[in-house]
Write an enzyme that holds these catalytic residues in place. Structure first.
Site, mmCIF file in Angstrom:
data_model
loop_
_atom_site.group_PDB
_atom_site.id
_atom_site.type_symbol
_atom_site.label_atom_id
_atom_site.label_comp_id
_atom_site.label_asym_id
_atom_site.label_seq_id
_atom_site.Cartn_x
_atom_site.Cartn_y
_atom_site.Cartn_z
ATOM 1 N N GLU A 299 37.563 29.712 49.461
ATOM 2 C CA GLU A 299 36.176 29.364 49.765
ATOM 3 C C GLU A 299 35.999 29.013 51.243
ATOM 4 O O GLU A 299 35.008 29.404 51.872
ATOM 5 C CB GLU A 299 35.737 28.195 48.884
ATOM 6 C CG GLU A 299 34.266 28.219 48.551
ATOM 7 C CD GLU A 299 33.953 27.375 47.330
ATOM 8 O OE1 GLU A 299 34.137 26.138 47.404
ATOM 9 O OE2 GLU A 299 33.541 27.933 46.299
ATOM 10 N N GLU A 302 36.063 32.220 53.107
ATOM 11 C CA GLU A 302 34.795 32.944 52.957
ATOM 12 C C GLU A 302 33.705 32.319 53.812
ATOM 13 O O GLU A 302 32.902 33.031 54.438
ATOM 14 C CB GLU A 302 34.384 32.955 51.481
ATOM 15 C CG GLU A 302 33.150 33.808 51.201
ATOM 16 C CD GLU A 302 32.796 33.863 49.715
ATOM 17 O OE1 GLU A 302 31.797 34.524 49.389
ATOM 18 O OE2 GLU A 302 33.509 33.231 48.886
ATOM 19 N N CYS A 319 32.025 26.668 41.747
ATOM 20 C CA CYS A 319 32.989 26.078 40.812
ATOM 21 C C CYS A 319 32.372 25.714 39.475
ATOM 22 O O CYS A 319 33.069 25.634 38.464
ATOM 23 C CB CYS A 319 33.607 24.824 41.414
ATOM 24 S SG CYS A 319 34.544 25.132 42.917
ATOM 25 N N SER A 339 29.294 31.688 46.711
ATOM 26 C CA SER A 339 30.638 32.205 46.967
ATOM 27 C C SER A 339 31.071 33.057 45.785
ATOM 28 O O SER A 339 30.699 32.793 44.642
ATOM 29 C CB SER A 339 31.607 31.034 47.141
ATOM 30 O OG SER A 339 32.942 31.464 47.021
ATOM 31 N N LYS A 378 32.389 25.279 30.543
ATOM 32 C CA LYS A 378 33.648 25.997 30.766
ATOM 33 C C LYS A 378 34.057 26.800 29.534
ATOM 34 O O LYS A 378 34.742 27.823 29.651
ATOM 35 C CB LYS A 378 34.770 25.012 31.124
ATOM 36 C CG LYS A 378 34.565 24.243 32.418
ATOM 37 C CD LYS A 378 34.737 25.121 33.636
ATOM 38 C CE LYS A 378 34.697 24.302 34.922
ATOM 39 N NZ LYS A 378 34.727 25.150 36.134
ATOM 40 N N GLU A 381 32.129 29.910 29.946
ATOM 41 C CA GLU A 381 32.608 30.611 31.134
ATOM 42 C C GLU A 381 33.866 31.413 30.824
ATOM 43 O O GLU A 381 34.015 32.564 31.264
ATOM 44 C CB GLU A 381 32.903 29.609 32.249
ATOM 45 C CG GLU A 381 33.470 30.256 33.513
ATOM 46 C CD GLU A 381 34.058 29.249 34.486
ATOM 47 O OE1 GLU A 381 34.074 29.531 35.701
ATOM 48 O OE2 GLU A 381 34.523 28.171 34.040
ATOM 49 N N GLU A 386 33.681 39.481 32.732
ATOM 50 C CA GLU A 386 34.208 39.833 34.056
ATOM 51 C C GLU A 386 35.420 38.970 34.434
ATOM 52 O O GLU A 386 36.126 39.289 35.401
ATOM 53 C CB GLU A 386 33.114 39.703 35.135
ATOM 54 C CG GLU A 386 32.618 38.314 35.408
ATOM 55 C CD GLU A 386 31.455 37.896 34.520
ATOM 56 O OE1 GLU A 386 30.742 36.948 34.893
ATOM 57 O OE2 GLU A 386 31.263 38.522 33.447
ATOM 58 N N CYS A 523 31.392 16.375 37.780
ATOM 59 C CA CYS A 523 32.223 16.557 36.580
ATOM 60 C C CYS A 523 32.602 15.242 35.921
ATOM 61 O O CYS A 523 32.902 15.216 34.720
ATOM 62 C CB CYS A 523 33.493 17.333 36.936
ATOM 63 S SG CYS A 523 33.179 18.942 37.670
#
Length: 594
Positions: A299, A302, A319, A339, A378, A381, A386, A523
């Site tokens: 990150e 980037e 994230c 990102s 999560k 996710e 993908e 979180c």
């Protein structure tokens, strides 16, 4: 009440009486708030005041907080709900009369008469506020047996289970979803006896625009909304002799797990947690912090690439899967901004099934990666198509902090008395930068620690950026990096994220980098964490512990992690290079907004 007067010295004070106790309270507050200041408890159920995140649920639908008003002559004349009744000059209230107590108990009995009688097997057993109220109000029988709601459970999503039969129509979830998170998914459905809360037209959760942030689950007083339960899948994998089962633990777990065993909020239990996981039978125990350090390598690279090559700015950290889904549904025109990095636990899963598998001579087909996460999103996710590598899921199973606590208890492990153990190697070395991923502002602070040294070639001596810290839902800050002012925006809670994204879309403010976390506070307050029941002091203690864990680390910058550097040297090549991009980056897609 002198302290109370000083606390509210800038407000007009009025005189009221509660249970013959004379009080001076601010004008405009409710009876339940006044009683709280006087040390008088009035039970509530639908009412929820989370002032830290500016959420107040005042539907007065449950009638559990009934009190009796007394007129000037001393006559008790009517019952009113304390959560919405405003205090006024000269008001006299009784909370302890037979009439008020009976009304409160009857309200709970009526709720129980239309509630499934399955407490022993309910996922909220001993955490259910309705159950606690029944005990508190000495309910010993349900006097009104009759018809009950009978709706099928919504098991459509991999993240959230909706059981409308347990909905008491408090509408806390609706307030959280619509006013705090601004997702607009939940609303009242039906009328009267058959009313409940759900997505529009009662479509399945998986077909809605739900982000699975899980904040509705955090505030639900019953088990009408819970996380999808995946503990059995983990036990099955552990007991399969053909499977090599790896577990990873997210940063926020270590400062909250202890609460499930009676420990103080904010107690750091990293070593005990590792010992427990090893005793449970996992073949290897790793830290998602390694994946967080890896994320920063990508990150930060980037970010620097975009700045130096005049590419799209700001860059948004990616994230948090709930906020990613939020932008896919709500702001698809901004999908070039986030990102492309996978989240830390997904990155770790990718490395586990490639580098780790090759180093240890294990067929990736036989590796099961389990993630212990503070986050319900999560779970969904991990099932995104993908996020696969050669037809292998990067992560196979996700369980929450609460589910881990249940597994430890089920295994008969006395958690509090456990010795401490270290994470396994390789992939076990982590830095302080990765730990602070667990709180709002932490991801961007970790990125700045690395970006600063890479952009300037100078050592960053003070790694703590106070301007990026705190529990405020929306923060703006500037960090001097060499000769450049790095403009940073931070949002936690999707309502604050909406405000920030609207600024970007409308060009109202300029940023170089932005961090968004779906859960207010980050979180540490995730949908899968131990229930805080509206007490955000618990969340603040978790945040303090996260920063303490950072200070306890010898290494505090991700790019100084020797095992990360070894991984790049042996396998990935250059950060943000071809191999790293193929394995550690992903893409996002526009999703329908329903």
């Amino acid at each position: 009440m002198a302290g109370n007067e000083k606390k509210h010295e800038d407000k007009k004070m009025i005189h009221i009486r509660i249970n013959d106790q004379e009080l001076k309270v601010p004008e405009g507050i409710t009876v339940v708030e006044a009683a709280h200041e006087a040390g008088v408890k009035i039970p509530t159920l639908c009412h929820l005041d989370l002032h830290d995140i500016k959420m107040v649920n005042q539907t007065a639908s449950c009638r559990v907080c009934m009190v009796e008003l007394v007129d000037a002559s001393g006559n008790r004349n009517r019952l009113v709900p304390a959560c919405v009744t405003k205090a006024h000059e000269g008001m006299a209230v009784r909370t302890d009369t037979i009439r008020a107590i009976t009304a409160r108990r009857m309200a709970v009995e009526l709720l129980l008469s239309n509630h499934p009688n399955e407490c022993f097997t309910c996922p909220k057993n001993l955490e259910c506020e309705l159950q606690s109220l029944a005990e508190e109000l000495n309910v010993r029988e349900i006097r009104w047996e009759g018809e009950r709601m009978d709706y099928p459970k919504d098991l459509s999503s991999d993240a959230i289970v909706k059981d409308s039969n347990k909905c008491i129509y408090c509408r806390r979830c609706e307030t959280m979803c619509n006013e705090v998170q601004t997702c607009g998914i939940l609303s009242g459905i039906g009328r009267g006896f058959e009313a409940f809360v759900g997505p529009a037209f009662n479509i399945p959760m998986v077909e809605s625009s739900c982000t699975y942030c899980g904040q509705c689950v955090q505030v639900c007083p019953t088990a009408a909304l819970t996380e999808a339960y995946h503990v059995d899948k983990v036990w099955e994998a552990i007991n399969d002799p053909d499977k090599h089962v790896i577990v990873q633990t997210a940063p926020a777990i270590r400062v909250a797990l202890g609460e499930l065993f009676g420990m103080e909020p904010g107690t750091i239990v990293t070593g005990k947690m590792v010992t427990a996981l090893k005793r449970m039978g996992f073949d290897a125990v790793f830290d998602t912090d390694f994946g967080a350090d890896l994320t920063i390598m990508e990150e930060a690279s980037e970010l620097i690439y975009r700045i130096q090559n005049n590419k799209t700015l700001p860059i948004l950290t990616s994230c948090c899967p709930a906020w990613v889904k939020f932008i896919e549904h709500q702001f698809p025109e901004l999908l070039e901004v986030p990102s492309t990095c996978k989240s830390p636990h997904i990155m770790f899963g990718t490395i586990a099934k490639t580098y780790y598998a090759e180093k240890n001579g294990i067929d990736p087909d036989n590796i099961v990666v389990v993630s212990i996460m503070p986050c319900i999103a999560k779970k969904a996710e991990a099932k995104r198509p993908e996020l696969t590598k050669d037809e292998h899921n990067n992560v196979d199973i996700v369980v929450t902090t609460r589910e881990l606590g249940a597994m430890i208890k089920e295994a008969g492990i006395e958690f509090v008395n456990l010795p401490e153990s270290e994470y396994d190697r390789p992939l076990g070395e982590t830095t302080g930068a990765s730990v602070i991923f667990g709180t709002t502002g932490g991801v961007i602070e970790a990125a700045v620690r690395t970006a600063y040294e890479w952009m300037t070639g100078e050592e960053l001596k003070n790694v703590e950026f106070e301007q990026l810290r705190g529990m405020d839902g929306f923060k703006k800050a500037t960090v001097r990096v060499g000769d450049k002012d790095l403009r940073i925006g931070i949002a936690s809670g999707l309502g604050n994220a909406r405000e920030l994204l609207e600024e970007i879309r409308e060009g109202k403010d300029k940023y170089d980098a932005i961090e968004i976390m779906a859960c207010p506070g980050g979180c540490i307050a995730g949908g899968g964490q131990p229930y805080h029941h509206g007490n955000y002091e618990i969340v603040k203690k978790r945040q303090e512990a996260i920063y303490q864990e950072d200070r306890n680390k010898k290494l505090r910058k991700s790019h100084e992690n020797p095992e990360i550097l070894k991984l790049y040297k042996e396998y990935l090549g250059e950060p943000f290079g071809e191999v790293a991009h193929r394995l550690l980056h992903t893409h996002f897609e526009e999703r329908e907004r329903i």
